[in-house]
Design an enzyme around this catalytic site. Structure first.
Site, PDB file in Angstrom:
ATOM      1  N   HIS A 124      50.302  27.308  -4.279  1.00  0.00           N
ATOM      2  CA  HIS A 124      51.451  28.194  -4.531  1.00  0.00           C
ATOM      3  C   HIS A 124      51.317  28.858  -5.897  1.00  0.00           C
ATOM      4  O   HIS A 124      51.531  30.072  -6.034  1.00  0.00           O
ATOM      5  CB  HIS A 124      52.737  27.364  -4.464  1.00  0.00           C
ATOM      6  CG  HIS A 124      53.969  28.081  -4.900  1.00  0.00           C
ATOM      7  ND1 HIS A 124      54.880  28.621  -4.009  1.00  0.00           N
ATOM      8  CD2 HIS A 124      54.472  28.349  -6.136  1.00  0.00           C
ATOM      9  CE1 HIS A 124      55.872  29.189  -4.678  1.00  0.00           C
ATOM     10  NE2 HIS A 124      55.643  29.037  -5.972  1.00  0.00           N
ATOM     11  N   GLU A 125      50.946  28.071  -6.916  1.00  0.00           N
ATOM     12  CA  GLU A 125      50.828  28.623  -8.269  1.00  0.00           C
ATOM     13  C   GLU A 125      49.661  29.597  -8.379  1.00  0.00           C
ATOM     14  O   GLU A 125      49.763  30.642  -9.034  1.00  0.00           O
ATOM     15  CB  GLU A 125      50.687  27.488  -9.283  1.00  0.00           C
ATOM     16  CG  GLU A 125      51.858  26.515  -9.319  1.00  0.00           C
ATOM     17  CD  GLU A 125      53.200  27.194  -9.530  1.00  0.00           C
ATOM     18  OE1 GLU A 125      53.228  28.293 -10.136  1.00  0.00           O
ATOM     19  OE2 GLU A 125      54.223  26.654  -9.087  1.00  0.00           O
ATOM     20  N   HIS A 128      50.752  32.930  -7.121  1.00  0.00           N
ATOM     21  CA  HIS A 128      51.483  33.778  -8.062  1.00  0.00           C
ATOM     22  C   HIS A 128      50.523  34.639  -8.887  1.00  0.00           C
ATOM     23  O   HIS A 128      50.790  35.809  -9.148  1.00  0.00           O
ATOM     24  CB  HIS A 128      52.311  32.914  -9.022  1.00  0.00           C
ATOM     25  CG  HIS A 128      53.619  32.446  -8.462  1.00  0.00           C
ATOM     26  ND1 HIS A 128      54.513  33.291  -7.839  1.00  0.00           N
ATOM     27  CD2 HIS A 128      54.209  31.224  -8.460  1.00  0.00           C
ATOM     28  CE1 HIS A 128      55.585  32.609  -7.473  1.00  0.00           C
ATOM     29  NE2 HIS A 128      55.426  31.357  -7.832  1.00  0.00           N
ATOM     30  N   GLU A 180      58.485  33.995  -4.546  1.00  0.00           N
ATOM     31  CA  GLU A 180      58.353  32.580  -4.221  1.00  0.00           C
ATOM     32  C   GLU A 180      57.919  32.392  -2.765  1.00  0.00           C
ATOM     33  O   GLU A 180      57.045  31.577  -2.463  1.00  0.00           O
ATOM     34  CB  GLU A 180      59.669  31.850  -4.479  1.00  0.00           C
ATOM     35  CG  GLU A 180      60.049  31.728  -5.946  1.00  0.00           C
ATOM     36  CD  GLU A 180      59.079  30.865  -6.735  1.00  0.00           C
ATOM     37  OE1 GLU A 180      58.468  29.955  -6.157  1.00  0.00           O
ATOM     38  OE2 GLU A 180      58.916  31.116  -7.947  1.00  0.00           O
TER      39      GLU A 180
END
Length: 258
Positions: A124-125, A128, A180
């Protein structure tokens, strides 16, 4: 009205047309190199303010997961090498900054209970960063302020906030719900492609939800609700499972242990 029209024309000349990894159109005003520099500076300062966990077990565990995922990651932001730091903090959180800077708090280990769940967090990071969400945040802030002088108009506190770090660099500011949700889906694909069980992404959010605490209504929050995140992940699970099976057939079975 005329003044605003001409300002819009000026701003449009600075916009770099971009598309995120999921195909979403983006407004990008800042060059990747400038964003990477901003992320590197903010990360360096954070390392001076937050205790770093230097234990071999924690660092080997996190780096094992990161390395497996970066091996299947396509990054076009100009990151030359990624840096991973484990911070000694009981907060169950992690973050990533432009320039390939990843921070994982030791508190995350109690919520991400296995390597696959932590892979969901880290994927997920990474999502980003490769989706330029930090750049979008800075660009949107500048458009809202009517300025196209990006770096000249940003002081250090504003840069930190734009990149997702609070004033004391101990508080992580959320991206928009759109960012997100997109990072969730990018992370799901990365973890599956690198050999981690994508189903554990849903279990991660079950664990996060079980933490309880006061949470704002989704319409008032910049984060999707835990239920929404699990629904979106489950909707994309069929493709993720196919990618996972393919990865296993290729011998991608990361043996990351804490």
């Amino acid at each position: 009205m005329i003044r605003n029209f001409y300002l819009l024309l000026v701003v449009l000349t600075f916009i770099h047309c971009s598309t995120s990894p999921t195909g979403r159109r983006q407004i990008i005003l800042v060059k990747d190199g400038e964003m990477n520099e901003m992320g590197t500076d903010a990360f360096s300062e954070m390392k001076t303010k937050t205790p770093i966990d230097s234990s071999v077990s924690a660092n080997s565990y996190v780096n094992c997961i990161v390395s497996a995922q970066l091996a299947v990651t396509t990054d076009t932001t100009g990151v030359e090498s990624w840096e991973v730091v484990v911070f000694r903090d009981n907060t169950p959180n992690a973050f990533a900054l432009p320039g390939g800077k990843i921070g994982v708090y030791t508190g995350m280990f109690s919520v991400a209970k296995n390597k696959d769940q932590l892979a969901a967090v880290i994927g997920h990071e990474i999502g980003h960063v490769i989706a330029r969400h930090g750049n979008e945040r800075v660009s949107q802030n500048q458009l809202a302020g009517g300025s196209v002088k990006i770096l000249e108009s940003l002081g250090k506190p504003t840069v930190a906030g734009a990149l997702g770090l609070g004033a004391k660099f101990g508080v992580l500011l959320p991206f928009s719900r759109e960012h997100e949700s997109e990072a969730d889906l990018i992370g799901l694909e990365l973890m599956a492609k690198s050999g981690f069980d994508p189903r554990e992404s849903v279990n991660l959010w079950k664990n996060m939800s079980a933490l309880g605490g006061s949470k704002p209504n989704e319409l008032l929050s910049t984060h999707p609700s835990d239920a929404t995140r699990m629904k979106n992940l489950n909707a994309a699970m069929g493709n993720a499972l196919a990618l996972w099976e393919k990865a296993k057939a290729e011998g991608k079975r990361p043996n990351c242990q804490l």
